[in-house]
Write a protein that holds these residues in place. Sequence first.
Motif, PDB file in Angstrom:
ATOM      1  N   TYR A   1       0.812  -1.217   0.000  1.00 19.79           N
ATOM      2  CA  TYR A   1       0.000   0.000   0.000  1.00 19.79           C
ATOM      3  C   TYR A   1       0.844   1.266   0.000  1.00 19.79           C
ATOM      4  N   SER A   2       2.006   1.209   0.663  1.00 19.91           N
ATOM      5  CA  SER A   2       2.854   2.397   0.728  1.00 19.91           C
ATOM      6  C   SER A   2       3.917   2.411  -0.378  1.00 19.91           C
ATOM      7  N   LYS A   3       3.906   1.363  -1.204  1.00 18.88           N
ATOM      8  CA  LYS A   3       4.826   1.258  -2.352  1.00 18.88           C
ATOM      9  C   LYS A   3       6.294   1.368  -1.943  1.00 18.88           C
ATOM     10  N   GLN A   4       6.660   0.620  -0.907  1.00 20.72           N
ATOM     11  CA  GLN A   4       8.038   0.619  -0.405  1.00 20.72           C
ATOM     12  C   GLN A   4       8.687  -0.727  -0.727  1.00 20.72           C
ATOM     13  N   THR A   5       9.437  -0.742  -1.793  1.00 15.15           N
ATOM     14  CA  THR A   5      10.029  -1.974  -2.310  1.00 15.15           C
ATOM     15  C   THR A   5      10.870  -2.741  -1.292  1.00 15.15           C
ATOM     16  N   PRO A   6      11.747  -2.093  -0.519  1.00 13.19           N
ATOM     17  CA  PRO A   6      12.539  -2.873   0.460  1.00 13.19           C
ATOM     18  C   PRO A   6      11.650  -3.612   1.459  1.00 13.19           C
ATOM     19  N   ILE A   7      10.585  -2.987   1.891  1.00 12.92           N
ATOM     20  CA  ILE A   7       9.669  -3.631   2.842  1.00 12.92           C
ATOM     21  C   ILE A   7       8.964  -4.799   2.168  1.00 12.92           C
ATOM     22  N   ILE A   8       8.539  -4.621   0.950  1.00 14.90           N
ATOM     23  CA  ILE A   8       7.822  -5.678   0.231  1.00 14.90           C
ATOM     24  C   ILE A   8       8.727  -6.882   0.005  1.00 14.90           C
ATOM     25  N   ILE A   9       9.863  -6.663  -0.620  1.00 13.40           N
ATOM     26  CA  ILE A   9      10.750  -7.775  -0.985  1.00 13.40           C
ATOM     27  C   ILE A   9      11.318  -8.465   0.254  1.00 13.40           C
ATOM     28  N   GLY A  10      11.812  -7.677   1.192  1.00 15.79           N
ATOM     29  CA  GLY A  10      12.390  -8.253   2.411  1.00 15.79           C
ATOM     30  C   GLY A  10      11.385  -9.094   3.174  1.00 15.79           C
ATOM     31  N   ASN A  11      10.171  -8.606   3.275  1.00 13.86           N
ATOM     32  CA  ASN A  11       9.169  -9.334   4.051  1.00 13.86           C
ATOM     33  C   ASN A  11       8.587 -10.523   3.298  1.00 13.86           C
ATOM     34  N   ILE A  12       8.544 -10.471   1.984  1.00 14.94           N
ATOM     35  CA  ILE A  12       8.105 -11.660   1.237  1.00 14.94           C
ATOM     36  C   ILE A  12       9.095 -12.805   1.458  1.00 14.94           C
ATOM     37  N   ILE A  13      10.380 -12.498   1.365  1.00 13.26           N
ATOM     38  CA  ILE A  13      11.397 -13.533   1.574  1.00 13.26           C
ATOM     39  C   ILE A  13      11.369 -14.020   3.022  1.00 13.26           C
ATOM     40  N   THR A  14      11.277 -13.100   3.975  1.00 13.62           N
ATOM     41  CA  THR A  14      11.191 -13.483   5.388  1.00 13.62           C
ATOM     42  C   THR A  14       9.950 -14.322   5.642  1.00 13.62           C
ATOM     43  N   PHE A  15       8.834 -13.946   5.016  1.00  9.95           N
ATOM     44  CA  PHE A  15       7.587 -14.701   5.164  1.00  9.95           C
ATOM     45  C   PHE A  15       7.787 -16.148   4.710  1.00  9.95           C
ATOM     46  N   ILE A  16       8.462 -16.336   3.595  1.00  8.12           N
ATOM     47  CA  ILE A  16       8.701 -17.689   3.095  1.00  8.12           C
ATOM     48  C   ILE A  16       9.526 -18.493   4.094  1.00  8.12           C
ATOM     49  N   PHE A  17      10.638 -17.911   4.569  1.00  5.81           N
ATOM     50  CA  PHE A  17      11.491 -18.617   5.531  1.00  5.81           C
ATOM     51  C   PHE A  17      10.718 -18.972   6.802  1.00  5.81           C
ATOM     52  N   THR A  18      10.025 -17.999   7.366  1.00  6.55           N
ATOM     53  CA  THR A  18       9.337 -18.240   8.636  1.00  6.55           C
ATOM     54  C   THR A  18       8.121 -19.140   8.458  1.00  6.55           C
ATOM     55  N   ALA A  19       7.462 -19.060   7.310  1.00  6.30           N
ATOM     56  CA  ALA A  19       6.323 -19.950   7.063  1.00  6.30           C
ATOM     57  C   ALA A  19       6.789 -21.400   6.945  1.00  6.30           C
ATOM     58  N   VAL A  20       7.968 -21.612   6.353  1.00  8.43           N
ATOM     59  CA  VAL A  20       8.535 -22.964   6.272  1.00  8.43           C
ATOM     60  C   VAL A  20       8.812 -23.481   7.678  1.00  8.43           C
ATOM     61  N   ILE A  21       9.451 -22.661   8.500  1.00  7.85           N
ATOM     62  CA  ILE A  21       9.745 -23.066   9.876  1.00  7.85           C
ATOM     63  C   ILE A  21       8.455 -23.357  10.633  1.00  7.85           C
ATOM     64  N   LEU A  22       7.466 -22.485  10.500  1.00  8.21           N
ATOM     65  CA  LEU A  22       6.180 -22.683  11.175  1.00  8.21           C
ATOM     66  C   LEU A  22       5.507 -23.967  10.697  1.00  8.21           C
ATOM     67  N   SER A  23       5.567 -24.247   9.414  1.00  9.97           N
ATOM     68  CA  SER A  23       4.928 -25.468   8.904  1.00  9.97           C
ATOM     69  C   SER A  23       5.611 -26.712   9.479  1.00  9.97           C
ATOM     70  N   TYR A  24       6.935 -26.690   9.601  1.00  9.94           N
ATOM     71  CA  TYR A  24       7.629 -27.812  10.233  1.00  9.94           C
ATOM     72  C   TYR A  24       7.188 -27.963  11.686  1.00  9.94           C
ATOM     73  N   LYS A  25       7.038 -26.862  12.384  1.00  7.04           N
ATOM     74  CA  LYS A  25       6.587 -26.900  13.783  1.00  7.04           C
ATOM     75  C   LYS A  25       5.187 -27.493  13.875  1.00  7.04           C
ATOM     76  N   LEU A  26       4.293 -27.068  13.009  1.00  7.83           N
ATOM     77  CA  LEU A  26       2.918 -27.574  13.033  1.00  7.83           C
ATOM     78  C   LEU A  26       2.865 -29.058  12.665  1.00  7.83           C
ATOM     79  N   VAL A  27       3.659 -29.485  11.701  1.00  3.64           N
ATOM     80  CA  VAL A  27       3.704 -30.902  11.325  1.00  3.64           C
ATOM     81  C   VAL A  27       4.225 -31.733  12.489  1.00  3.64           C
ATOM     82  N   GLU A  28       5.272 -31.235  13.163  1.00  5.53           N
ATOM     83  CA  GLU A  28       5.823 -31.961  14.321  1.00  5.53           C
ATOM     84  C   GLU A  28       4.767 -32.108  15.413  1.00  5.53           C
ATOM     85  N   MET A  29       4.012 -31.039  15.669  1.00  8.77           N
ATOM     86  CA  MET A  29       2.970 -31.105  16.690  1.00  8.77           C
ATOM     87  C   MET A  29       1.862 -32.064  16.284  1.00  8.77           C
ATOM     88  N   TYR A  30       1.502 -32.055  15.013  1.00 10.29           N
ATOM     89  CA  TYR A  30       0.444 -32.938  14.520  1.00 10.29           C
ATOM     90  C   TYR A  30       0.848 -34.398  14.648  1.00 10.29           C
TER      91      TYR A  30
END
Length: 88
Positions: free
Chosen positions: A56-85
């Motif tokens: 919304y604010s058209k800030q490329t560093p925030i967009i790109i950095g957080n998309i990549i961070t989202f991928i890394f952390t979502a992978v970690i979270l998915s492993y955590k959820l699978v382990e709990m399941y």
Amino acid sequence: MNAINIIGNIAALLTTVSFLPQAIKTIKTKDTKSLSLPMYMLFVIGVFLWIIYGLYSKQTPIIIGNIITFIFTAVILSYKLVEMYKKK
């Protein structure tokens, strides 16, 4: 590129890269016992909201950095959820 944009790009790079070692370790070992589920859930949601903010604010560093961070952390979270399941 002005100084503020350079600082934003460096900050995005550093905070994004900081999750790479944890993501690699989690993928290799599949061990998430010591990771906090509430922390990762809140963090993934927060990063997703940063992506929306960046779009919304058209800030490329925030967009790109957080998309990549989202991928890394979502992978970690998915492993955590699978382990709990698997424990149930």
